[in-house]
Every structure is written in C-alpha cells, then in structure tokens.
Motif scaffolding. Structure first.
Motif, PDB file in Angstrom:
ATOM      1  N   GLN A 153       0.835  -1.201   0.000  1.00  0.00           N
ATOM      2  CA  GLN A 153       0.000   0.000   0.000  1.00  0.00           C
ATOM      3  C   GLN A 153       0.873   1.255   0.000  1.00  0.00           C
ATOM      4  O   GLN A 153       0.606   2.205  -0.738  1.00  0.00           O
ATOM      5  CB  GLN A 153      -0.927  -0.018   1.223  1.00  0.00           C
ATOM      6  CG  GLN A 153      -2.044  -1.040   1.119  1.00  0.00           C
ATOM      7  CD  GLN A 153      -2.801  -1.229   2.429  1.00  0.00           C
ATOM      8  OE1 GLN A 153      -2.223  -1.111   3.518  1.00  0.00           O
ATOM      9  NE2 GLN A 153      -4.090  -1.522   2.334  1.00  0.00           N
ATOM     10  N   LEU A 154       1.913   1.240   0.806  1.00  0.00           N
ATOM     11  CA  LEU A 154       2.811   2.392   0.855  1.00  0.00           C
ATOM     12  C   LEU A 154       3.557   2.560  -0.464  1.00  0.00           C
ATOM     13  O   LEU A 154       3.753   3.684  -0.939  1.00  0.00           O
ATOM     14  CB  LEU A 154       3.805   2.224   2.003  1.00  0.00           C
ATOM     15  CG  LEU A 154       3.210   2.251   3.411  1.00  0.00           C
ATOM     16  CD1 LEU A 154       4.264   1.896   4.441  1.00  0.00           C
ATOM     17  CD2 LEU A 154       2.596   3.600   3.727  1.00  0.00           C
ATOM     18  N   GLN A 155       3.963   1.456  -1.055  1.00  0.00           N
ATOM     19  CA  GLN A 155       4.653   1.517  -2.331  1.00  0.00           C
ATOM     20  C   GLN A 155       3.763   2.134  -3.403  1.00  0.00           C
ATOM     21  O   GLN A 155       4.241   2.842  -4.300  1.00  0.00           O
ATOM     22  CB  GLN A 155       5.072   0.112  -2.754  1.00  0.00           C
ATOM     23  CG  GLN A 155       5.796   0.045  -4.092  1.00  0.00           C
ATOM     24  CD  GLN A 155       6.261  -1.364  -4.413  1.00  0.00           C
ATOM     25  OE1 GLN A 155       7.282  -1.812  -3.923  1.00  0.00           O
ATOM     26  NE2 GLN A 155       5.488  -2.092  -5.216  1.00  0.00           N
ATOM     27  N   ASP A 156       2.464   1.874  -3.309  1.00  0.00           N
ATOM     28  CA  ASP A 156       1.504   2.425  -4.260  1.00  0.00           C
ATOM     29  C   ASP A 156       0.990   3.804  -3.829  1.00  0.00           C
ATOM     30  O   ASP A 156      -0.018   4.291  -4.367  1.00  0.00           O
ATOM     31  CB  ASP A 156       0.320   1.466  -4.426  1.00  0.00           C
ATOM     32  CG  ASP A 156       0.720   0.189  -5.152  1.00  0.00           C
ATOM     33  OD1 ASP A 156       1.774   0.195  -5.824  1.00  0.00           O
ATOM     34  OD2 ASP A 156      -0.008  -0.817  -5.044  1.00  0.00           O
ATOM     35  N   GLU A 157       1.674   4.397  -2.844  1.00  0.00           N
ATOM     36  CA  GLU A 157       1.336   5.728  -2.343  1.00  0.00           C
ATOM     37  C   GLU A 157      -0.064   5.793  -1.736  1.00  0.00           C
ATOM     38  O   GLU A 157      -0.688   6.854  -1.702  1.00  0.00           O
ATOM     39  CB  GLU A 157       1.507   6.788  -3.435  1.00  0.00           C
ATOM     40  CG  GLU A 157       2.942   6.885  -3.938  1.00  0.00           C
ATOM     41  CD  GLU A 157       3.154   7.987  -4.956  1.00  0.00           C
ATOM     42  OE1 GLU A 157       2.184   8.694  -5.276  1.00  0.00           O
ATOM     43  OE2 GLU A 157       4.291   8.144  -5.430  1.00  0.00           O
ATOM     44  N   GLN A 158      -0.534   4.669  -1.239  1.00  0.00           N
ATOM     45  CA  GLN A 158      -1.776   4.633  -0.464  1.00  0.00           C
ATOM     46  C   GLN A 158      -1.379   4.802   1.009  1.00  0.00           C
ATOM     47  O   GLN A 158      -1.474   3.892   1.825  1.00  0.00           O
ATOM     48  CB  GLN A 158      -2.513   3.313  -0.689  1.00  0.00           C
ATOM     49  CG  GLN A 158      -2.977   3.090  -2.122  1.00  0.00           C
ATOM     50  CD  GLN A 158      -3.586   1.719  -2.320  1.00  0.00           C
ATOM     51  OE1 GLN A 158      -2.978   0.689  -2.022  1.00  0.00           O
ATOM     52  NE2 GLN A 158      -4.808   1.695  -2.844  1.00  0.00           N
ATOM     53  N   ALA A 164      -2.466   2.814   8.337  1.00  0.00           N
ATOM     54  CA  ALA A 164      -3.509   2.169   9.150  1.00  0.00           C
ATOM     55  C   ALA A 164      -3.225   0.675   9.300  1.00  0.00           C
ATOM     56  O   ALA A 164      -3.379   0.106  10.391  1.00  0.00           O
ATOM     57  CB  ALA A 164      -4.880   2.389   8.515  1.00  0.00           C
ATOM     58  N   THR A 165      -2.802   0.035   8.213  1.00  0.00           N
ATOM     59  CA  THR A 165      -2.470  -1.389   8.280  1.00  0.00           C
ATOM     60  C   THR A 165      -1.266  -1.617   9.187  1.00  0.00           C
ATOM     61  O   THR A 165      -1.241  -2.565   9.982  1.00  0.00           O
ATOM     62  CB  THR A 165      -2.176  -1.944   6.869  1.00  0.00           C
ATOM     63  OG1 THR A 165      -3.304  -1.691   6.025  1.00  0.00           O
ATOM     64  CG2 THR A 165      -1.919  -3.438   6.910  1.00  0.00           C
ATOM     65  N   THR A 191       4.822  11.300   4.296  1.00  0.00           N
ATOM     66  CA  THR A 191       3.542  12.000   4.412  1.00  0.00           C
ATOM     67  C   THR A 191       3.685  13.308   5.196  1.00  0.00           C
ATOM     68  O   THR A 191       2.696  13.892   5.622  1.00  0.00           O
ATOM     69  CB  THR A 191       2.485  11.097   5.082  1.00  0.00           C
ATOM     70  OG1 THR A 191       3.001  10.573   6.312  1.00  0.00           O
ATOM     71  CG2 THR A 191       2.118   9.936   4.179  1.00  0.00           C
ATOM     72  N   GLU A 192       4.942  13.738   5.379  1.00  0.00           N
ATOM     73  CA  GLU A 192       5.270  15.012   6.019  1.00  0.00           C
ATOM     74  C   GLU A 192       4.829  15.078   7.473  1.00  0.00           C
ATOM     75  O   GLU A 192       4.629  16.154   8.030  1.00  0.00           O
ATOM     76  CB  GLU A 192       4.696  16.188   5.221  1.00  0.00           C
ATOM     77  CG  GLU A 192       5.222  16.241   3.793  1.00  0.00           C
ATOM     78  CD  GLU A 192       4.700  17.418   2.998  1.00  0.00           C
ATOM     79  OE1 GLU A 192       3.924  18.212   3.570  1.00  0.00           O
ATOM     80  OE2 GLU A 192       5.064  17.555   1.820  1.00  0.00           O
TER      81      GLU A 192
END
Length: 396
Positions: A153-158, A164-165, A191-192
C-alpha cells in the motif's frame, strides 16, 4: 549576494538513499517462509513462533475434508514456482462452496505470493486483504500477510491505508523489530508527519545493534523538516564522525550546518573535501561557493572556488556562476574583473537586468560609451524599468 536553499541541498543528498523499494521483496521472502511454516505447523515439525507477544488468539483452523486433494495440488504448484497454476488453483478453492474459511485463507495467502511474482500488484493486495479478513491463518502467516499488505500500500502511495495497516500490525503483533519500525518512520516522513516520524525512528535505531546509516539519515532529515535544527545537526555530526571517509555523510553535515546558519562550520567541512579532491560534482562546488557567498568577507573565497571549478570543467559557465563571480569581484574591489564577469553573465541572462547592472558599473567607472552600449543591450533583452536604461543612453 547569492541566495541558496540549504534545505533543498539536504534533501537532494538524502532522497535517493531513503526512498528505496526493497522492503517489499523482504516481505515476500518472509511471507514465503510463512507459507512453509503454515504447512509445517500442520505436520510433524513445529514452526518457529515469530510473534510470541501477539495479542491475537491463534485460530486452530483445519482444511475441510473435501478440499484436501486440491490443497495438495495447490502446494505442489507453488513449490514448483508455477505461479500461474498456483493462482488458477487458488481461485478455484476460493470460489468453491465446499471450501471452508481456512481453505480460502490458505488459498488467498498462496495466491498473493503468486500474483506478486506475476507483477500483479492490485491482485496481490486483494488476496492479502482476503487472507487477513478470513482470520484463519496462524499468527506467522496472518501478521506477515498484514506487513506485506502495508508495504505494498505504501509503495503504491496509499499512505493512509498503509499506515492504518501498519498501526494494526504493530498493535496486534506487538512486533518491535527495528527494520519494521523504520518502514513506519519512512512512511510518516513521506507523508510530512515529521514530528511523528522522529520517535518511531529513534525507537528503531535504539532497538538495533547495528542501525543502518540511512536510518540515521532519515532521522536527521525528519529533525530538519520538523524544525528541530539543533537535533538534526547533532545527528549529522554523529554520522560524519562515524564515517569520516564517507563524502555523503560529510555533505549532509555541511548542509545541516548551513540550515543552522553555522556557515563557518559548513565551509570548514566543504573545504576539507575540496582539499582532498572529493568535490567532483557541480552541485558540490555550487554549495561551497554559496556558503562563502552567504558569509561576510568571504568574497575572495567565492572567487577562488568558482575559478577552480571552471578550470576543472566541473562548474558550467552559466549565468548564475558568472553573476556570483562578478558580484564577488565587485565587493572585493576588483572592478575590472567584475566587469569582465558581468560581460560573460549578461548574454546568458533570461532578461536585460544583468546588462543594466553592467551599464551602471561602467558608468560609475567613467566608461560612458561602453555603458551606453550595455544599456541598449539591456533594453533589447527587456528590463523592468526601461527609464533606467534610457537615462544612461541619453547621457551627454
């Protein structure tokens, strides 16, 4: 004088190191091991307990009697690295009315690995989500599926979903592995959420017997972005002291000193690299002459660095370089050299303002015909206030 952004200099050094994509591959390897542990735990050998502090009650799921043969075929295809067949067999089990939740969880788990190897990221995440939701895998499989999902998810910028996961993963697994905490710290940085990233990264570094240098670099960047400049400098100093021969660590330290407005210290670091012949890139020479340009009474140092960079072919002879050189010559009372540098800078400018500055200097030196020509050149390229150029042109 020349303006410069130390913050950008810091990020330019760090960004390539910090934002790599290798963690997903690690998660895949862990998940594959978990698949084997899942099967081994149902046999005679006992699987290693990877999450001994987990709060989740481990289910005692078992395959249904009707799915035993299909599960064996599924495992056989997976063990042969036949990912297309693995996914086909897994989809059949997932869709079967005879399959129980355990059968479907295992099928989703293996299908996720097959889809990952087939470069189908969307399907990988979907299978992992279904395996987790069914809640039938042992803790090893369940939590490693959760970790892999978070990373994808992080790799896909989600980022919201990935964080949350991860939060759920850490809360339920009670894992405190430093390499996993760094994943969260990096996501918070991206995400700053710099202030939130700092304690996570500090915990990761403290928990590791040999923390990686890029973890410390990420912590340093988080301090800097959070406005905690003093802490960022301390981190940069520690890294530089640990790696005195590492040019990147020294450049980071110089950038941190610049951000802390400690220009003398920044110059000392950069000059040491220069003396050792380690400044080999244009941006490094620009960083050094910019440090001097932002320090009082260092014009002659600016001149020396720029001329050396030009002679070595490292600095490009562009408008910015010649303008910095002209200003430094002028403020060190070397007017003829300043005029020569302005003559080189003016044609490279996007407008006529540099020509107009040249005209003013020529006029102040009593070189009226040259001043008038420079003013005409300024008008030809365009200036904000044409009247200033016309005053020089109309001189008697």
């Amino acid at each position: 004088m020349i303006s410069h952004s130390p913050k950008k200099a810091v990020l330019s050094v760090l960004i390539a190191t910090l934002l790599g994509g290798v963690v997903v591959a690690d998660a895949f390897a862990q998940a594959r091991s978990s698949d084997r542990n899942e099967r081994r735990s149902k046999g005679s050998a006992k699987a290693e307990v990877l999450f001994p502090e987990a709060t989740r009650t481990e289910p005692n799921g078992k395959p249904s009697s009707k799915m035993g043969g299909k599960l064996q075929k599924l495992f056989a295809a997976y063990n042969k690295d036949d990912y297309a067949q693995t996914r086909t067999l897994a989809d059949e089990i997932i869709a079967s009315a005879d399959a129980n939740d355990y059968d479907k969880a295992v099928a989703n788990q293996l299908a996720s690995q097959a889809a990952y190897n087939l470069d189908d990221g969307a399907a990988t995440k979907q299978y992992l989500q279904q395996a987790i939701a069914l809640n039938q895998l042992d803790n090893n499989g369940h939590f490693q599926a959760m970790l892999m999902l978070a990373q994808l998810q992080l790799q896909d910028e989600q980022y919201a979903e990935g964080l949350a996961t991860l939060d759920k993963y850490f809360a339920e697994s009670k894992s405190a592995k430093p390499e996993e905490l760094v994943i969260k710290g990096q996501a918070l940085y991206q995400t700053e959420k710099y202030a939130e990233a700092i304690p996570v990264l500090k915990a990761a570094i403290a928990a590791s017997p040999e923390p990686k240098d890029n973890w410390n670099q990420l912590l340093m960047a988080s301090y800097a972005e959070a406005g905690q400049t003093a802490e960022a400098v301390k981190e940069a100093e520690a890294l530089a002291a640990k790696n005195p021969a590492d040019k990147k660590a020294q450049l980071n330290l110089a950038s941190m000193y610049m951000q802390a407005d400690q220009m003398d210290k920044a110059a000392a670091v950069m000059d040491k690299l220069r003396a050792a012949g380690q400044l080999t890139e244009e941006r490094e020479y620009k960083q050094l002459y910019s440090i001097y340009a932002n320090t009082d009474n260092k014009e002659r140092d600016v001149i020396a660095v720029i001329n050396e960079g030009l002679e070595k072919g490292i600095l490009k002879p562009d408008h910015q370089v010649y303008l910095a050189l002209a200003q430094s010559y002028y403020y060190s009372d070397q007017v003829p050299q300043a005029i020569e540098a302005w003559r080189k800078a003016a044609p490279l400018s996007k407008d006529g303002e540099t020509y107009l500055n040249l005209a003013r200097v020529l006029h102040s030196e009593g070189r009226i015909p040259e001043a008038k020509q420079a003013a005409r050149d300024a008008l030809a390229k365009g200036v904000k206030n044409p009247a200033d150029a016309n005053k020089i042109i109309n001189l008697k």
